[in-house]
Design an enzyme around this catalytic site. Structure first.
Site, PDB file in Angstrom:
ATOM      1  CD  GLN C 127      98.102  49.686 -51.730  1.00  0.00           C
ATOM      2  OE1 GLN C 127      96.924  50.025 -51.729  1.00  0.00           O
ATOM      3  NE2 GLN C 127      98.526  48.593 -51.153  1.00  0.00           N
ATOM      4  CB  SER C 130      92.015  46.492 -50.384  1.00  0.00           C
ATOM      5  OG  SER C 130      93.023  45.695 -50.933  1.00  0.00           O
ATOM      6  CB  SER C 162     101.160  49.466 -47.829  1.00  0.00           C
ATOM      7  OG  SER C 162     101.187  49.605 -49.210  1.00  0.00           O
ATOM      8  CD  GLU C 245     101.280  45.205 -55.791  1.00  0.00           C
ATOM      9  OE1 GLU C 245     100.229  45.325 -56.427  1.00  0.00           O
ATOM     10  OE2 GLU C 245     101.352  45.300 -54.558  1.00  0.00           O
ATOM     11  CG  ASN C 371     101.860  33.126 -53.876  1.00  0.00           C
ATOM     12  OD1 ASN C 371     101.942  34.308 -54.225  1.00  0.00           O
ATOM     13  ND2 ASN C 371     102.864  32.486 -53.310  1.00  0.00           N
ATOM     14  CD  GLU C 372      96.090  30.491 -52.335  1.00  0.00           C
ATOM     15  OE1 GLU C 372      96.317  31.701 -52.104  1.00  0.00           O
ATOM     16  OE2 GLU C 372      96.604  29.564 -51.676  1.00  0.00           O
TER      17      GLU C 372
END
Lengths: 387, 353, 387, 353
Positions: C127, C130, C162, C245, C371-372
């Protein structure tokens, strides 16, 4: 080695003196809750007794009813006070919050007028901080003090005033500049609660008591001399008071060490049935209570050497409030099926005051500035993170 | 393999929810709290009209002949409403207990239909619970003497009331004398009956905790959206959002445990025990966190009797300690899982003995 | 009773088939890490073997190399895959992320071109989400795809890709409208990694491996046919991919149940020395892994009955990432003085892969949307709290 | 009663910090990591010049004759810098161990001055630690055989290297044969010597964790102030602020435990044991949380070798397991406090036997 964690002979003698007095004077039976009419009377009597022994507020100068003790002596006094199981302090809003504020911002006349009866428990004080639309955001307050000659006319609605139902006086913030916004144009004013135009209504709490009240101010008139500090300086003074609230004095370590000791005793009685994680939770509570005590001595001796207290107050506030909650949660778990019982239930067993304490501990992260606000303060002032 | 509720199950729960929105309004709860456990016969009658006390009774006894995965949603709604009357205990524990004993004990068979219709109120004093809920209002009590199950008239027992912080719960210690006349079953039959009753008690306490958690989240969210501080609703602050989202995560995964436990509680085997304990712990922990978070979000307002939050908090605290407290269930899971008696592995999750 | 938590005979037969095949084919010795050159070769060979058994991606239609399995069969497959200790999936960016995205947004030609070699492990995908200035804030991306006739010219700098070091292809987002801002004017483009103008540089990781890479795009030319969906639709497609994802497929419950089982075995070996809280932590881990499995079956059968997945994906993401972290923290505590050892240390004992897993688990709360961010999504979309 | 450090103590720590800022720059650590435990003799020489190996040695042996509350700040700085060389183990454990044995063991007295000056490197294999740090680089080793303390030449032992995730730590299992010639002391004297060495080991591991925690906070704060997402520095988001503030709270109260333990570690009694274990747990937990939080704040960047964070995280993980792991210290506190051997109460906090 400069660090020397031993009491001096004088400090040991002071401890012995406090211990002997408490052994003789502390009521053998627990008093009724200080948020009840009966309890308020009993606690006033206790405050008088304390003052007879000159123990009302040991750190204050003698002229105001104190003993001029230093902070380490104060810590020793508190340790012995909790050790003796002495009653809660009815006048804590006065002695721990307004007292230090008066000491810093009051005129000589104001100090002479208010401090001695405060130390003696003759005048019990309530705080009048929050308003319905101004909680954590105190700057949103709307209550006004309109000047008419030498008089302020107070109008507004204060809420969550702790102890106001059975108190004599209150202190709070009022807009003296009607066009002002946020932190500006606010003054810090003292007003009597039994007074024309002042109406106090207890707020029924979830435990059935009325530790909080609303205060309605409908053209209550007080002398301008009741203002603390300059007109418009109220926010600055209130922030100092809030610092005292979070700071060293309000929650003495002895209180949490006593809770930790009781928790350990509770654990020992219930150890056979307790899930293993509780052993670690209880040991952690003891360590954290010790940490809070050690850190308070650290701060106290630093202040005695001329240091000042800043963001530590926020660190303290978060630590003790989370410790208190963790201890009471562990106790509730240990009590199991009996945790829901009121303390006067016939089969309450060793429930004691744990449920009351649990309810109170849930408020810890909220009052004296929510822990969220404290974390913002730490991040922004200590860690210098952007707003 | 199907882990979804049917439309009928959801409709029945929905109908009950609507009724409870009416019967358990904050005003109604406040009124009930003042009477401290003197429940409203009118409310009970309305619930009985829906046939809910008999969900788990056989059709032959006038019940609906349904199963635990039907009743679990009913119990959840009872929790969500903080229902003062012990419907869950009667319908979810007493009725299946009586139904299980009926083939062996004529007196159980006799009263089953009355219990299922709600005409007779039945309280349960099971091993493991020190107190009995709703004993004062019951017509009869099912009580344990060792493994034995006894059926005793209300008039034949003494009650020592035990005030709970949840003033909607009428708890009592029961003083009574077992006799041959009161005994329904003994020995292995009694032991099995009580074991099943205890598992159902824990399961339905967990189900109520789900409903309580959802209600506490809803109340806190509503308050956070309405209350403003520093010029914004407090619900727009990340700290408040993240606290409530964390509760919602706990709730969602507690649901999985509770619904799965409902599907296997009848098995009454080791794996059912692990499932029920997991459900009780997960739902209890979710409710405990919801209560704490609710108070945090409300600030001082959360302490006020005028705000409804406290009814649900107190019920949650009470249920967390009932039908096996946290320590009991955690130790049971540890004994099964760490002790090695339960086979481990993902292919074991749905194994039934 | 509609809820029926039993496998059908067909499902049991399917499990037996998978189990038998895995028993015969899974390598007896663990492969080298798939973030090493040696491991990448070994894992490609394993993907070929899997595909020979038609196990590359069981839920896909047969025409693309799958078996047309439903979600429960997929869960069973995964359970047996982990039970057999089969190797990690080298091509997970392809099969779990791009695959479903192609299925939803690809043209028939694109599906036929890319899916079969993806299932077969012949083309391994990375992928390219970013960029240095666009992490959680993907909308800040700057890489561009400039159209010249039937060609896009790619320019930009992607990071934290990754698997890119050993992959063949990558998928990412590019601005096709140069004047656009935020979510607009972005397209979703597939590009080969061994290609003129594409430079891949591995990022050394704290464990010494290179699971991540930077991709420099310096006028890399690809056909316009490599675009997935319409021009400017990239953000919409990428959000769907991000949903996959976080959703059901990336982290199958079997993985965490296997970790929980290993943790329990580790606990049993170290129980005598472990502090009591670890017993509760390990039991909690087992319960949470079961909860994740149960909840996944709940979602799977709901989806099979025609439901759709929404905010559940965010709930799942938080739950599994925190569970994984908790399990690995408990393992580190159990390992005590040996926890710091690398797995090839002579006295590593039962350290095994726990340290690698711990490092990876620390990333759980970060990747696939922090998680935020997930908590914001839950609060805003499920609880309807204000932005 | 005085719980403040003197100006001299703070100045000595400050001077050491400045030296370390120079000696342990990220580039220097990267270079040291590549050599994996082959420490820089030059760095050791610079540190020895400051006299730091001899802080706890008597002045008669060429040391500074200072105490643990002096060295605790030095150990904290060594942690903050992730110093590759085992200064803390030599100066904080080996030197006071030798000094304590010197009156009874001539060979200990012989090498004390060399150890205190840093001319001789001394590694320590204490009971409770499976491996020895810096054994390959040492001239002599102090090793345990039961209660006995032995002094062995580096040439007289075999080493089995044990690679740590912290590539700056050179760990080894030591293979050796105790003999009368190597024995310094035995029996009660040995037991006491090892007990004191172990307490100092735990105390100074805790002190290093304080420094590591502060460093990890500093790195995360710097990154959060610089990195922008959604148009704002990530450090302006409440979630990030609150995470880091929580670490800071843990650090502050861990300090109180560590400094108090430093003041009483010489007592070597039950209360000292409780103090040291509390310090080790509190500082280790703070460092563990700082590492996790640091990774969270950095996002994927935290995994990159180029970001310095990992040096400090790895050191923290290593120290948490050394000189008694979390389980050891928690169980020790439980045994003392829950078991009832330690008198409880606020008037007991500063009692010394």
């Amino acid at each position: 080695m400069a660090i020397d964690l031993r009491y001096t002979p004088e400090q040991q003698a002071f401890r012995a003196e406090v211990r002997a007095w408490m052994a003789a004077k502390v009521p053998k039976e627990p008093l009724a809750s200080l948020d009840t009419a009966e309890g308020a009377v009993q606690h006033r009597a206790w405050e008088r007794t304390l003052n007879e022994g000159r123990w009302g507020m040991v750190t204050w100068p003698r002229e105001y009813g104190g003993r001029g003790c230093n902070l380490v002596e104060w810590l020793i006094f508190e340790e012995e006070y909790y050790r003796a199981g002495a009653p809660g302090r009815l006048n804590q809003n006065g002695i721990f919050l307004l007292g230090p504020t008066l000491m810093e911002f009051g005129t000589p006349e104001q100090k002479a007028r208010y401090l001695p009866p405060m130390a003696a428990g003759e005048e019990v004080w309530a705080q009048a901080w929050s308003e319905p639309q101004a909680g954590s955001d105190l700057a949103a307050l709307r209550a006004t003090a309109t000047r008419e000659g030498d008089t302020y006319v107070l109008r507004g609605h204060k809420i969550w005033s702790s102890r106001a139902v059975f108190a004599d006086w209150a202190f709070g913030m009022f807009r003296t500049d009607p066009g002002s916004e946020k932190h500006k144009g606010i003054s810090f004013v003292l007003f009597p609660l039994k007074h024309p135009g002042v109406r106090v209504r207890g707020i029924p709490q979830i435990d059935g008591e009325t530790g909080f009240a609303e205060i309605y101010l409908e053209e209550a008139r007080v002398p301008v001399a009741n203002r603390l500090g300059a007109e418009g300086q109220g926010w600055h003074i209130a922030m100092a008071t809030a610092g005292f609230e979070r700071g060293l004095m309000l929650r003495s370590p002895a209180r949490f060490q006593m809770t930790a000791k009781r928790l350990i005793e509770l654990y020992r009685r219930h150890a056979a049935a307790a899930e293993p994680g509780l052993a670690s939770a209880v040991a952690q509570a003891w360590m954290d209570a010790e940490a809070y005590a050690l850190n308070t001595y650290r701060t106290a001796t630093r202040l005695m050497a001329g240091g000042s207290i800043g963001v530590e107050a926020s660190l303290n506030k978060i630590f003790w409030s989370e410790l208190d909650l963790a201890m009471h949660r562990a106790a509730m778990s240990l009590l199991g099926a009996r945790a829901e019982l009121e303390k006067h239930a016939p089969d309450a067993g060793d429930v004691g005051n744990w449920l009351d304490g649990f309810l109170f501990s849930l408020a810890g992260p909220i009052y004296a500035g929510t822990n969220e606000v404290q974390r913002n303060i730490i991040a922004e002032r200590l860690l210098k993170m952007p707003r | 393999m199907d882990f979804t509720f049917t439309e009928e199950q959801q409709m029945m729960a929905g109908a009950f929810r609507e009724l409870l929105d009416d019967l358990c309004s904050p005003e109604a709860l406040r009124a009930a709290a003042e009477k401290r456990g003197d429940e409203s016969g009118a409310r009970w009658a309305r619930i009985a009209e829906l046939g809910l006390p008999g969900v788990l009774a056989p059709e032959a006894a006038g019940g609906m002949g349904l199963g635990d995965t039907d009743f679990v949603l009913i119990a959840e709604e009872a929790g969500r409403a903080a229902l003062p009357e012990p419907l869950v205990e009667q319908a979810g524990i007493a009725v299946p207990l009586l139904a299980g004993l009926a083939p062996h004990a004529p007196r159980a068979a006799e009263i089953l239909a009355q219990a299922a219709s709600g005409a007779l109120r039945v309280a349960v004093g099971a091993p493991g619970n020190p107190f009995v809920l709703g004993a004062a209002q019951a017509g009869v009590l099912l009580l344990a003497d060792g493994d034995e199950v006894h059926l005793v008239e209300r008039a034949g027992v003494g009650l020592v009331a035990q005030p709970s912080i949840d003033t909607l719960r009428a708890l009592a210690r029961v003083e009574w004398q077992p006799s041959a006349a009161t005994r329904l079953v003994s020995g292995a039959a009694g032991r099995t009956a009580w074991a099943r009753a205890f598992e159902r008690g824990a399961l339905y306490a967990a189900a109520q905790c789900l409903g309580l958690t959802q209600r506490m989240i809803d109340i806190a969210v509503a308050y956070a959206c309405e209350r403003t501080q520093f010029g914004r609703p407090i619900g727009s602050y990340q700290a408040i959002k993240h606290h409530l989202a964390t509760v919602q995560v706990k709730l969602e995964f507690a649901r999985a445990h509770v619904y799965a436990a409902a599907a296997r509680v009848v098995d009454a085997d080791q794996r059912a025990a692990a499932a029920v304990s997991s459900a009780k712990l997960a739902a209890g922990d979710a409710a405990e966190l919801a209560a704490r978070t609710g108070i945090q979000v409300h600030g001082a307002m959360g302490y006020s009797w005028e705000v409804d939050l406290h009814f649900y908090m107190k019920r949650a605290w009470a249920l967390i300690g009932s039908w096996g407290d946290r320590s009991f269930h955690m130790r049971r899971v540890q004994s099964l899982v760490l002790g090695g008696s339960l086979p481990l592995g993902s292919d074991q999750t749905f194994v039934r003995s």
